[in-house]
Design an enzyme around this catalytic site. Structure first.
Site, PDB file in Angstrom:
ATOM      1  N   GLU A  16     -25.644  -6.633 -36.579  1.00  0.00           N
ATOM      2  CA  GLU A  16     -24.302  -7.288 -37.152  1.00  0.00           C
ATOM      3  C   GLU A  16     -24.660  -8.669 -36.884  1.00  0.00           C
ATOM      4  OE1 GLU A  16     -22.692  -7.608 -39.526  1.00  0.00           O
ATOM      5  OE2 GLU A  16     -22.414  -5.711 -40.758  1.00  0.00           O
ATOM      6  N   ASN A 147     -16.114  -7.256 -45.277  1.00  0.00           N
ATOM      7  CA  ASN A 147     -17.169  -7.687 -44.820  1.00  0.00           C
ATOM      8  C   ASN A 147     -17.497  -9.027 -45.528  1.00  0.00           C
ATOM      9  OD1 ASN A 147     -19.138  -6.545 -43.341  1.00  0.00           O
ATOM     10  ND2 ASN A 147     -18.284  -4.469 -43.864  1.00  0.00           N
ATOM     11  N   ASP A 197     -21.894  -5.142 -48.296  1.00  0.00           N
ATOM     12  CA  ASP A 197     -22.032  -5.267 -46.098  1.00  0.00           C
ATOM     13  C   ASP A 197     -22.015  -7.133 -46.348  1.00  0.00           C
ATOM     14  OD1 ASP A 197     -21.664  -5.383 -43.863  1.00  0.00           O
ATOM     15  OD2 ASP A 197     -22.966  -3.599 -43.629  1.00  0.00           O
TER      16      ASP A 197
END
Length: 300
Positions: A16, A147, A197
């Site tokens: 991430e 997100n 996301d």
């Protein structure tokens, strides 16, 4: 647009928050479930990492070096790679099941970071803003999973996605005051085709979103319309970041800790991917800590 390549052949559990450092020409990223902060040098292929005692949801680079981190237990500063964590604040100390997730700095040097609420039976997570004086402001409640935080090139629009709700929102954003207002739906994705996301905005003001469990990246114009889709060799891409010396290399993090059947279908899942784009991205904004705030910090 070129074909997708493997930039870093790792098996991240939950890759991430890729962040390109235009000064060092390196890509920082996190493996949330491994509690790790990484630094990848595309020129040499070297990937350094440091492990902590809890998850790092997101981070931003600091104007004077170092990092600001949003972790499970709140906000921290890290002055250098080997330095100690310096605690700032934990706005969700009363919510021990929550942790921080996605975040990004605005052009004034404030960090916007949101949390996730694991049961997802109601909006138990929130979006916060941490300013240079280390004051924390609540910007949005009733969130499932924060997100997709990004800003338009003129800094007048804030984007934010609530992943389980399959929606990206847009807000009017006042850079002078840090106020977000006039929330509206920027794009609503259909259920079952991937969830929005992490994201980034390019220099033309188009929003790039990684679709978790959607196996692709989408590019949306400022009206919220999908104008391009790029397949990714992982079912769960998580976030994108523009990098390279011309900011035209798009890096894509992904999830490797997935069911065996899915891993067999996507053996490269967990890697960091890259592709060359026709349009450049934007230089990543950095956290701006005030001198008076640093004087108040206590090291642990």
């Amino acid at each position: 647009m070129s074909a997708i390549e493997v930039a870093l052949p790792v098996k991240a559990k939950l890759g991430e928050c890729p962040r390109w450092d235009e000064q060092s020409q390196r890509l920082h990223w996190v493996d949330i479930d491994a509690f790790e902060l990484h630094c990848f040098d595309p020129a040499t292929g070297e990937d350094q990492w440091r492990r902590f005692e809890e998850e790092i949801g997101c981070f931003s680079l600091g104007v004077e070096g170092g990092f600001v981190l949003a972790m499970r237990s709140g906000f921290y500063l890290l002055d250098d790679w080997q330095g100690p964590l310096i605690p700032i604040a934990d706005p969700e100390a009363h919510l021990p099941g929550n942790r921080f997730n996605d975040g990004r700095c605005d052009a004034a040097g404030r960090l916007l970071a949101g949390t996730l609420y694991p049961p997802k039976d109601h909006g138990g997570a929130n979006l916060y803003q941490l300013d240079g004086d280390l004051q924390v402001r609540l910007l949005q409640d009733d969130v499932l999973t924060s997100n997709g935080i990004a800003f338009s090139p003129d800094n007048r629009t804030l984007y934010f996605s609530d992943t389980p709700r399959h929606v990206i929102y847009a807000y009017d954003y006042d850079l002078t005051t840090g106020q977000a207002s006039n929330r509206r739906v920027f794009h609503q994705f259909p259920y079952g085709q991937g969830r929005p996301d992490g994201a980034a905005v390019d220099s033309e003001g188009y929003y790039w979103s990684a679709l978790y469990e959607g196996g692709r990246i989408v590019r949306l114009n400022p009206a919220g319309e999908i104008v391009a889709e790029i397949a990714v060799p992982a079912r769960c891409p998580t976030m994108v970041a523009f990098g390279g010396d011309d900011l035209r290399t798009l890096y894509i993090t992904s999830v490797g800790n997935r069911p065996d059947e899915e891993q067999a279908q996507y053996p490269l899942a967990g890697a960091i991917f890259s592709l060359r784009t026709e349009v450049a991205g934007l230089v990543e904004q950095r956290f701006r800590l005030s001198p008076s705030a640093r004087d108040r910090l206590t090291r642990i």
